[in-house]
Design an enzyme around this catalytic site. Structure first.
Site, PDB file in Angstrom:
ATOM      1  CG  HIS A  95      -1.716  -1.026   1.500  1.00 41.33           C
ATOM      2  ND1 HIS A  95      -3.204  -1.048   1.256  1.00 41.33           N
ATOM      3  CD2 HIS A  95      -1.506  -2.346   1.688  1.00 41.33           C
ATOM      4  CE1 HIS A  95      -3.252  -2.043   1.289  1.00 41.33           C
ATOM      5  NE2 HIS A  95      -2.759  -3.245   2.008  1.00 41.33           N
TER       6      HIS A  95
ATOM      7  CG  HIS B 126      -6.541  -6.804   1.546  1.00 31.29           C
ATOM      8  ND1 HIS B 126      -7.097  -6.023   1.393  1.00 31.29           N
ATOM      9  CD2 HIS B 126      -5.581  -6.860   1.983  1.00 31.29           C
ATOM     10  CE1 HIS B 126      -5.835  -5.017   1.730  1.00 31.29           C
ATOM     11  NE2 HIS B 126      -4.595  -5.794   2.965  1.00 31.29           N
TER      12      HIS B 126
ATOM     13  CD  GLU C 130      -5.208  -8.396   7.629  1.00 28.07           C
ATOM     14  OE1 GLU C 130      -6.477  -8.009   6.999  1.00 28.07           O
ATOM     15  OE2 GLU C 130      -4.033  -7.887   8.202  1.00 28.07           O
TER      16      GLU C 130
HETATM   17  O1  MCF Z   1      -2.975  -5.883   4.552  1.00 27.80           O
HETATM   18  C1  MCF Z   1      -3.499  -4.338   5.776  1.00 27.80           C
HETATM   19  C2  MCF Z   1      -3.894  -4.829   6.837  1.00 27.80           C
HETATM   20  N1  MCF Z   1      -5.506  -5.050   6.155  1.00 27.80           N
HETATM   21  C3  MCF Z   1      -6.657  -4.418   5.497  1.00 27.80           C
HETATM   22  N2  MCF Z   1      -5.856  -2.967   5.119  1.00 27.80           N
HETATM   23  C4  MCF Z   1      -5.212  -2.613   4.934  1.00 27.80           C
HETATM   24  C5  MCF Z   1      -3.724  -3.064   5.263  1.00 27.80           C
HETATM   25  N3  MCF Z   1      -2.390  -1.880   4.859  1.00 27.80           N
HETATM   26  C6  MCF Z   1      -3.603  -0.845   4.742  1.00 27.80           C
HETATM   27  N4  MCF Z   1      -4.820  -1.202   4.312  1.00 27.80           N
HETATM   28  C7  MCF Z   1      -5.909  -0.553   3.262  1.00 27.80           C
HETATM   29  C8  MCF Z   1      -6.969  -0.901   3.109  1.00 27.80           C
HETATM   30  O2  MCF Z   1      -7.090  -1.090   1.733  1.00 27.80           O
HETATM   31  O3  MCF Z   1      -6.479   0.138   4.751  1.00 27.80           O
HETATM   32  C9  MCF Z   1      -7.903   0.381   4.617  1.00 27.80           C
HETATM   33  C10 MCF Z   1      -8.050  -0.241   3.240  1.00 27.80           C
HETATM   34  O4  MCF Z   1      -8.064   0.534   1.789  1.00 27.80           O
HETATM   35  C11 MCF Z   1      -9.096   0.533   5.526  1.00 27.80           C
HETATM   36  S1  MCF Z   1      -9.630  -1.243   6.220  1.00 27.80           S
HETATM   37  C12 MCF Z   1     -10.801  -1.352   6.486  1.00 27.80           C
HETATM   38 FE    FE Z   2      -2.787  -5.067   2.455  1.00 31.56          FE
END
Ligand code: MCF
Ligand code: FE
Length: 404
Positions: free
Chosen positions: A64, A207, A210
């Protein structure tokens, strides 16, 4: 045409000595130097120093970039606490994430030998940086939103981001789709996105499973997510269970990230559909999630690849570090064999999963290669040494061009 003459080449099944590589944007031929010179007399020749090892460039399939401003803001140790801290700090994280901040992230990846990355883009803030990056980029536009009433607006925003990424026309840039997760995306949206993937042959990731909170919420609309959804979204139950979610992906090539709380049935479906699991060990540890059961994946013949996730749940975007942590997090796996699997996971396996013609030093493949400065002649335990010693990356070649 160029010829590169390393001391050693990390080939599919062995380490070669006395071979060189002729390439332009793809690898043309692997043969002894004299033979290549005869065949390509006008080629530009690069001779490398002693103990140099040429290997395929690394592929970080999940990162990300837009979260690169985080260092100490987000709360670690428990998934739901982390999620609340993301929501709480969202403004700051976005405001602090300048072009330079994101460029630093892509540059760091380049310096650590990453020649291809999969960017999970939530807001398209990272589009320009990714378009200008030296690496190959699979640009995964994220679709997120669990409320049916907002579906049209969210889908419209998603489509305009997807269109903007489709307008980037450069070698090695691929517009693609990320469905955030089964708990956060309404099935109406999931179905629409997968239709698009099928019609336009786009690359897809999500995702999946997790945390324990995700498991409990999808199975019984209970657990740590209950309060989160009730208070923040006025939602009393999950929009989709995991079986329904996975059914939409039948016959679709997708990379599922995390999968640490999957059950047997889900893994059987993933195996049957020849889908891939992305393993982010540092992120899982920092967010208080379980360790991926690699043995079960290997037993079920499920392809898995290692990736870093973002700086939202990591302190580095370095696949050598990530492989090292994985090596130590799976002590039951036989050391040398597992080291070999880890290296394959970030090269050939990741390329196959993403449908990219790279990940190997082999004739016909894209010329995505890196040079490691070893300090002695390699032996049969080289895969372990590569993971332990974080050798200097002295050269990075992407699509035949010097990138570092
Ligand atoms: O992978 C990690 C942990 N799991 C989920 N989401 C994210 C992670 N790092 C950033 N994110 C972002 C995701 O893409 O967090 C946001 C999303 O846009 C909110 S998650 C409800
Ligand atoms: Fe992620």
């Amino acid at each position: 045409m160029q010829i590169i003459t390393p001391h050693y080449i990390f080939l599919d099944d062995r380490i070669s000595t006395n071979l060189s590589v002729a390439y332009d944007n793809t690898i043309k031929k692997i043969a002894p130097y004299e033979q290549l010179l005869e065949e390509f007399p006008d080629a530009k020749v690069t001779s490398l120093r002693e103990n140099s090892l040429l290997m395929p460039g690394l592929i970080n399939s999940h990162v990300h970039i837009e979260f690169s401003a985080n260092k100490t803001k987000l709360s670690y140790g428990d998934f739901i606490s982390w999620l609340y801290s993301v929501i709480e700090n969202r403004e700051d994280l976005i405001n602090d994430c300048s072009y330079e901040c994101m460029q630093k992230a892509t540059d760091e990846m380049l310096k650590s030998g990453i020649t291809t990355f999969g960017a999970i883009s939530s807001h398209a803030m990272d589009l320009e940086v990714c378009a200008n990056a030296k690496q190959n980029v699979v640009f995964f536009n994220e679709l997120i939103g669990s409320q049916a009433a907002a579906a049209d607006a969210l889908y419209g925003d998603f489509l305009s981001r997807l269109d903007a990424s489709k307008a980037i026309e450069r070698e090695g840039f691929y517009p693609a789709i990320a469905i955030h997760s089964p708990y956060s995306v309404h099935p109406i949206l999931v179905k629409k996105a997968i239709e698009l993937v099928k019609n336009e042959n786009l690359k897809l990731t999500a995702h999946f499973m997790e945390s324990q909170a995700e498991r409990d919420w999808l199975d019984k609309s209970d657990g740590d997510f209950k309060e989160f959804f009730q208070t923040l979204l006025k939602q009393n139950s999950a929009v989709c269970d995991s079986e329904e979610f996975l059914s939409y992906f039948e016959g679709v090539n997708v990379l599922f990230t995390h999968a640490t709380t999957t059950n047997k049935k889900e893994l059987d479906s993933i195996s049957k559909n020849k889908q891939t699991i992305i393993h982010c060990p540092i992120s899982n540890r920092l967010l208080g999630n379980k360790t991926l059961n690699i043995k079960e994946l290997n037993d079920k013949n499920i392809r898995w690849v290692v990736a870093t996730d973002g700086l939202s749940s990591n302190y580095k975007l370095d696949l050598f570090e990530e492989m090292k942590i994985s090596l130590f997090m799976h002590p039951s796996e036989p050391l040398l064999d597992f080291a070999k699997q880890l290296l394959k996971s970030v090269t050939k396996d990741a390329a196959d999963a993403l449908g990219l013609n790279t990940g190997e030093i082999k004739e016909g493949k894209n010329a995505d290669m890196i040079v490691l400065d070893l300090d002695a002649e390699p032996n049969e335990e080289l895969p372990i040494h590569i993971i332990l010693h974080r050798y200097n990356v002295s050269k990075v070649i992407i699509n035949g061009k010097d990138a570092l």
